[in-house]
Write a protein that holds these residues in place. Structure first.
Motif, mmCIF file in Angstrom:
data_model
loop_
_atom_site.group_PDB
_atom_site.id
_atom_site.type_symbol
_atom_site.label_atom_id
_atom_site.label_comp_id
_atom_site.label_asym_id
_atom_site.label_seq_id
_atom_site.Cartn_x
_atom_site.Cartn_y
_atom_site.Cartn_z
ATOM 1 N N VAL A 81 34.600 1.678 43.273
ATOM 2 C CA VAL A 81 34.607 1.210 42.158
ATOM 3 C C VAL A 81 33.542 0.484 41.455
ATOM 4 C CG1 VAL A 81 35.906 0.284 40.181
ATOM 5 C CG2 VAL A 81 37.120 1.336 42.125
ATOM 6 N N SER A 82 32.599 1.120 40.614
ATOM 7 C CA SER A 82 31.262 0.473 40.441
ATOM 8 C C SER A 82 30.585 1.357 39.121
ATOM 9 C CB SER A 82 30.515 0.181 41.481
ATOM 10 O OG SER A 82 29.295 -0.189 41.019
ATOM 11 N N ASP A 83 30.149 0.608 38.138
ATOM 12 C CA ASP A 83 29.511 1.524 37.090
ATOM 13 C C ASP A 83 28.089 1.695 37.751
ATOM 14 O OD1 ASP A 83 31.343 1.456 35.021
ATOM 15 O OD2 ASP A 83 30.655 -0.536 34.446
ATOM 16 N N SER A 84 27.282 0.774 38.591
ATOM 17 C CA SER A 84 26.137 1.146 38.978
ATOM 18 C C SER A 84 25.856 2.159 39.907
ATOM 19 C CB SER A 84 25.416 -0.200 39.435
ATOM 20 O OG SER A 84 26.086 -0.699 40.250
ATOM 21 N N CYS A 85 27.107 2.001 40.806
ATOM 22 C CA CYS A 85 27.009 3.019 42.180
ATOM 23 C C CYS A 85 27.345 4.432 41.460
ATOM 24 C CB CYS A 85 27.969 2.672 43.104
ATOM 25 S SG CYS A 85 27.542 1.135 44.070
ATOM 26 N N TYR A 86 28.041 4.544 40.131
ATOM 27 C CA TYR A 86 28.651 5.716 39.925
ATOM 28 C C TYR A 86 27.241 6.468 39.280
ATOM 29 C CZ TYR A 86 30.810 9.341 36.859
ATOM 30 O OH TYR A 86 31.250 10.228 36.335
ATOM 31 N N LYS A 87 26.386 5.544 38.770
ATOM 32 C CA LYS A 87 25.300 6.099 38.306
ATOM 33 C C LYS A 87 24.272 6.368 39.121
ATOM 34 C CE LYS A 87 25.789 3.516 33.667
ATOM 35 N NZ LYS A 87 25.224 2.403 32.884
ATOM 36 N N ASN A 88 24.106 5.764 40.136
ATOM 37 C CA ASN A 88 23.169 5.992 41.232
ATOM 38 C C ASN A 88 23.863 5.873 42.680
ATOM 39 O OD1 ASN A 88 21.089 6.006 43.069
ATOM 40 N ND2 ASN A 88 19.892 4.422 42.331
ATOM 41 N N LYS A 89 24.229 6.901 43.270
ATOM 42 C CA LYS A 89 25.104 6.904 44.277
ATOM 43 C C LYS A 89 24.625 5.975 45.586
ATOM 44 C CE LYS A 89 28.134 10.529 43.253
ATOM 45 N NZ LYS A 89 28.046 10.321 42.118
ATOM 46 N N SER A 90 23.162 6.157 45.750
ATOM 47 C CA SER A 90 22.460 5.453 46.625
ATOM 48 C C SER A 90 22.584 3.970 46.522
ATOM 49 C CB SER A 90 20.913 5.745 46.582
ATOM 50 O OG SER A 90 20.364 5.071 45.524
ATOM 51 N N GLU A 91 23.119 3.305 45.629
ATOM 52 C CA GLU A 91 23.438 1.861 45.680
ATOM 53 C C GLU A 91 24.658 1.246 46.165
ATOM 54 O OE1 GLU A 91 23.191 0.071 41.838
ATOM 55 O OE2 GLU A 91 21.396 0.913 41.408
ATOM 56 N N ASP A 92 25.516 2.459 46.720
ATOM 57 C CA ASP A 92 26.722 2.051 47.331
ATOM 58 C C ASP A 92 26.550 1.743 48.617
ATOM 59 O OD1 ASP A 92 29.535 1.783 47.771
ATOM 60 O OD2 ASP A 92 29.757 3.821 48.181
ATOM 61 N N LYS A 98 36.325 10.646 49.947
ATOM 62 C CA LYS A 98 35.544 9.523 49.521
ATOM 63 C C LYS A 98 35.194 9.910 48.071
ATOM 64 C CE LYS A 98 31.732 10.365 52.439
ATOM 65 N NZ LYS A 98 30.767 9.748 53.391
ATOM 66 N N GLU A 99 34.912 8.788 47.269
ATOM 67 C CA GLU A 99 34.483 9.117 45.828
ATOM 68 C C GLU A 99 34.057 7.818 45.008
ATOM 69 O OE1 GLU A 99 36.294 11.245 41.780
ATOM 70 O OE2 GLU A 99 37.015 11.577 43.705
ATOM 71 N N ILE A 100 33.256 7.875 44.289
ATOM 72 C CA ILE A 100 32.662 6.584 43.427
ATOM 73 C C ILE A 100 33.236 6.947 41.942
ATOM 74 C CG2 ILE A 100 30.824 5.628 42.821
ATOM 75 C CD1 ILE A 100 29.458 6.368 45.224
ATOM 76 N N VAL A 101 33.740 5.981 41.167
ATOM 77 C CA VAL A 101 34.121 6.251 39.700
ATOM 78 C C VAL A 101 33.688 4.921 39.006
ATOM 79 C CG1 VAL A 101 36.361 7.390 40.316
ATOM 80 C CG2 VAL A 101 36.249 4.885 40.329
ATOM 81 N N ASP A 145 47.202 8.969 53.362
ATOM 82 C CA ASP A 145 47.936 8.009 53.994
ATOM 83 C C ASP A 145 47.597 6.545 53.354
ATOM 84 O OD1 ASP A 145 49.457 9.636 56.036
ATOM 85 O OD2 ASP A 145 47.480 9.548 57.132
ATOM 86 N N VAL A 146 46.284 6.186 53.422
ATOM 87 C CA VAL A 146 45.710 4.800 52.897
ATOM 88 C C VAL A 146 44.594 5.066 51.906
ATOM 89 C CG1 VAL A 146 44.947 2.541 53.644
ATOM 90 C CG2 VAL A 146 46.599 3.662 55.246
ATOM 91 N N ILE A 147 44.893 4.514 50.800
ATOM 92 C CA ILE A 147 43.502 4.445 49.954
ATOM 93 C C ILE A 147 42.862 3.063 49.914
ATOM 94 C CG2 ILE A 147 42.601 4.831 47.499
ATOM 95 C CD1 ILE A 147 45.092 7.007 47.151
ATOM 96 N N LEU A 148 41.701 2.952 50.040
ATOM 97 C CA LEU A 148 40.880 1.758 50.193
ATOM 98 C C LEU A 148 40.043 1.780 48.951
ATOM 99 C CD1 LEU A 148 39.921 1.209 53.742
ATOM 100 C CD2 LEU A 148 41.941 0.286 52.778
ATOM 101 N N THR A 149 40.522 0.808 47.884
ATOM 102 C CA THR A 149 39.408 0.926 46.776
ATOM 103 C C THR A 149 38.605 -0.220 46.865
ATOM 104 O OG1 THR A 149 40.811 -0.864 45.179
ATOM 105 C CG2 THR A 149 41.349 1.282 45.306
ATOM 106 N N ILE A 150 37.200 -0.078 46.408
ATOM 107 C CA ILE A 150 36.153 -1.271 47.063
ATOM 108 C C ILE A 150 35.705 -1.516 45.629
ATOM 109 C CG2 ILE A 150 34.136 -1.752 48.260
ATOM 110 C CD1 ILE A 150 34.816 0.261 49.970
ATOM 111 N N GLY A 151 35.873 -2.778 45.017
ATOM 112 C CA GLY A 151 35.248 -3.266 44.112
ATOM 113 C C GLY A 151 36.034 -3.557 42.846
ATOM 114 N N GLY A 152 35.519 -4.070 41.849
ATOM 115 C CA GLY A 152 36.362 -4.291 40.581
ATOM 116 C C GLY A 152 37.570 -5.221 40.662
#
Length: 630
Positions: free
Chosen positions: A11-22, A49-52, A73-80
């Motif tokens: 979960v990241s505005d910047s990574c959503y715009k530029n996936k290489s930042e993740d 996996k996904e970036i939003v 089975d398990v969702i790991l959210t990262i950020g926010g």
């Protein structure tokens, strides 16, 4: 055990715009896949996996989609999870989980505080949605890996519990040798659960079920409910089909009208003859056979509304535009008339099939059959129609205090009013419910009653035994004895907060439970709000409640929860909106407040800025009764 299927949601505005930042997402994926680290105890595979962006709707949409698919089975959210304005991952997660898992959050926080005191600023949330565990991790790669390493050993056991993998659960308990594994009452692990039914000491002091909104509850019902699909369709006489749902598209068997028909009482004429005198050959009424009638110039035929028009006629002139010139000697028939107005070609004649053509689609599958629809079906040549099967629904009351009406009331008892009220509401809405009696607040008695009901019904509507009393045992009984999934157990509303929706598989069929509170008003209101919509989805009836705007005639002190107040709506000749009259004291045990009520006022929850509604304020209201759904 089988590999745990992980979903990683960055979960990241910047990574959503530029996936290489993740950097965090790949780091966690590597951590799960790396056999040389402690993560091998997780035995996991990254399934998706996904970036939003940092938007609640985007986070919720992905979490719901992944968890409801039952593939993760398990969702790991990262950020926010921080304090920034757009850090909304915890808020989004809270809105979609059905059970919180605070122990996981505490474990991560405790370990993180040993590394840095700034960890106290993390707002992570963990919980369960259906069969999926959802965990909020912080945004930095280092912090995310540290948190995952702390809880990694517990994740397989958590997944086993959610999956109800009893063998693995038992093996784990034997290894860890906690008091729970020795037969203690954990309230967590179903394999070792001692329900503590009736044990006041061990009962919950707070509900383990998250509070969700009415809208979320209805969404869950819609998601978890599958329309009935029996192999044998019900084909019934149209006289018995009112209120039923059409199963399959319907096409007209005939042209409507099947012949050229007169729109007026008058005369079938040749339009090119114009005005002037006409010889009247005969009269034609509705239902006559006209094959032998031939018109010549200067002649006409008297016709009634709906009567067939001769092939030679090109117009009908209404009787008001003619004058009688001569009748028969006995004055029983007309011999000659005069046409006083100009005639237009084709006027007042309904052509063959002008309303409906043979083979034309007249009603689509899923249409609710009312009076007009059934009239249309009959006009197109049908005497029978295929309709969806109605779900079999049973009504069960619970409570030691309940007594059937009729006998002398015993001390400490009350007459059971809920059952007859709910049965009647079901009948009013086209269902044929079964009376499943009263179940005492005894574990095995209730289990026996429910089993007996599930052998006969698709849906069991219960009242009582869903609140926080030490005898409110329905939810644990459904989970322990019927392996039921509790989709929600608390709703942010008044009345009706403990309303519960659950499903289970019984004798290879999916069964539905709508467990309503025991207070009569609560049961009545939640029947309208939840049970009827559930039943309508089952029989493919997708009509929605009728909601109108109404003006209050009295003041209301707002409750912290959104309230559904009983009211009587009345219309007059001066106000553009109906006026809402209160039915009196709205306490949930007072069934008299439902008397004559034809609407539920949808009052908002109290806020600091608004604590009261006043006379003249406008609110929404749900119309009750036979016209509730449209």
């Amino acid at each position: 055990m089988n590999s745990i299927r992980f979903g990683i949601l960055t979960v990241s505005d910047s990574c959503y715009k530029n996936k290489s930042e993740d950097k965090s997402g790949p780091a966690i994926e590597q951590y799960i896949n790396d056999e040389q680290t402690e993560s091998r105890k997780i035995n996991g595979v990254v399934y998706c996996k996904e970036i939003v962006p940092d938007e609640e709707y985007a986070i919720k949409e992905t979490l719901i989609s992944w968890s409801d698919s039952r593939e993760i089975d398990v969702i790991l959210t990262i950020g926010g999870t921080g304090f920034a304005k757009r850090d909304v991952t915890p808020e989004a997660t809270k809105q979609i989980i059905q059970k919180e898992a605070p122990g996981i959050t505490i474990a991560m926080l405790t370990a993180s505080l040993k590394i840095t005191p700034m960890a106290m600023l993390s707002r992570a949330v963990c919980g369960i949605r259906d069969k999926t565990l959802i965990i909020n991790l912080p945004g930095s790669p280092k912090a995310a890996k540290e948190c995952l390493s702390v809880i990694g050993n517990a994740i397989p056991h958590a997944v086993d519990l959610i999956r109800d993998n009893r063998k693995n659960i038992k093996d784990t308990h034997e290894k860890v040798q906690t008091p729970f594994s020795m037969g203690g009452c954990s309230h967590m692990c179903q394999d070792n659960i001692t329900l503590c039914l009736g044990n006041v000491v061990d009962r919950y002091r707070e509900s383990p079920y998250p509070m969700i909104s009415v809208e979320e509850a209805l969404q869950i019902i819609g998601t978890q409910t599958e329309p009935l699909n029996y192999n044998n369709k019900s084909v019934i006489n149209i006289e018995n089909a009112h209120g039923r749902i059409l199963d399959g598209d319907l096409y007209s068997k005939y042209n409507l009208p099947p012949f050229r028909a007169s729109i007026k009482d008058g005369y079938a004429v040749i339009a090119s003859d114009g005005t002037g005198k006409r010889k009247v050959l005969s009269g034609i009424k509705a239902g006559d056979n006209i094959t032998t009638i031939k018109l010549q110039p200067g002649t006409c035929v008297r016709v009634n509304t709906g009567a067939p028009v001769p092939d030679d006629a090109t117009a009908v002139i209404q009787v008001e535009d003619t004058k009688l010139l001569q009748g028969t000697s006995d004055n029983t028939e007309e011999k000659e008339i005069e046409i006083m107005t100009e005639i237009k070609y084709g006027q007042d004649i309904r052509p063959i099939g002008c309303d409906i053509k043979k083979g034309e689609l007249i009603l689509t599958s899923g249409t609710k059959l009312g009076a007009v629809e059934l009239g249309l079906i009959a006009a197109c040549g049908y005497s029978e129609v295929s309709v969806t099967d109605l779900p079999v629904v049973g009504v069960l009351s619970t409570g030691d205090e309940l007594q059937c009406p009729g006998a002398d009331l015993m001390p400490g008892r009350i007459y059971d009013s809920n059952k007859v009220t709910l049965l009647s509401l079901l009948k009013e809405n086209g269902f044929d419910p079964l009376d499943m009696g009263i179940a005492l607040d005894d574990e095995m008695t209730m289990v026996h009653k429910i089993k007996h009901a599930l052998k006969q019904v698709d849906v069991l509507v219960t009242s009582g035994s869903v609140s926080m009393g030490d005898r409110d045992m329905l939810k644990p009984i459904l989970q322990h004895h019927f392996n039921a999934t509790i989709h929600f157990g608390r709703v942010n509303m008044k009345p009706g907060k403990p309303t519960t929706f659950a499903t289970c598989t019984f004798e290879n069929k999916k069964k539905y439970f709508l467990c309503l509170p025991g207070n009569p008003v609560s049961a009545t209101v939640t029947m309208h709000l939840f049970a009827l919509p559930l039943l309508k989805v089952l029989c493919k009836d997708y009509t929605t409640p009728t909601i109108v705007r109404t003006k209050l005639t009295s003041s209301y002190n707002l409750d912290p929860r959104p309230e559904y107040a009983r009211a009587i709506l009345k219309w007059n000749n001066t106000d553009t909106l109906p006026l809402a009259y209160s039915t009196g004291n709205q306490i949930s045990s007072k069934l008299l407040s439902c008397k004559d009520a034809n609407a539920l006022l949808m009052l908002p929850g109290r806020t600091m800025n608004r604590t009261q509604l006043r006379e003249g304020d406008v609110v929404s209201a749900m119309v009750l009764g036979l016209s509730q759904y449209a």
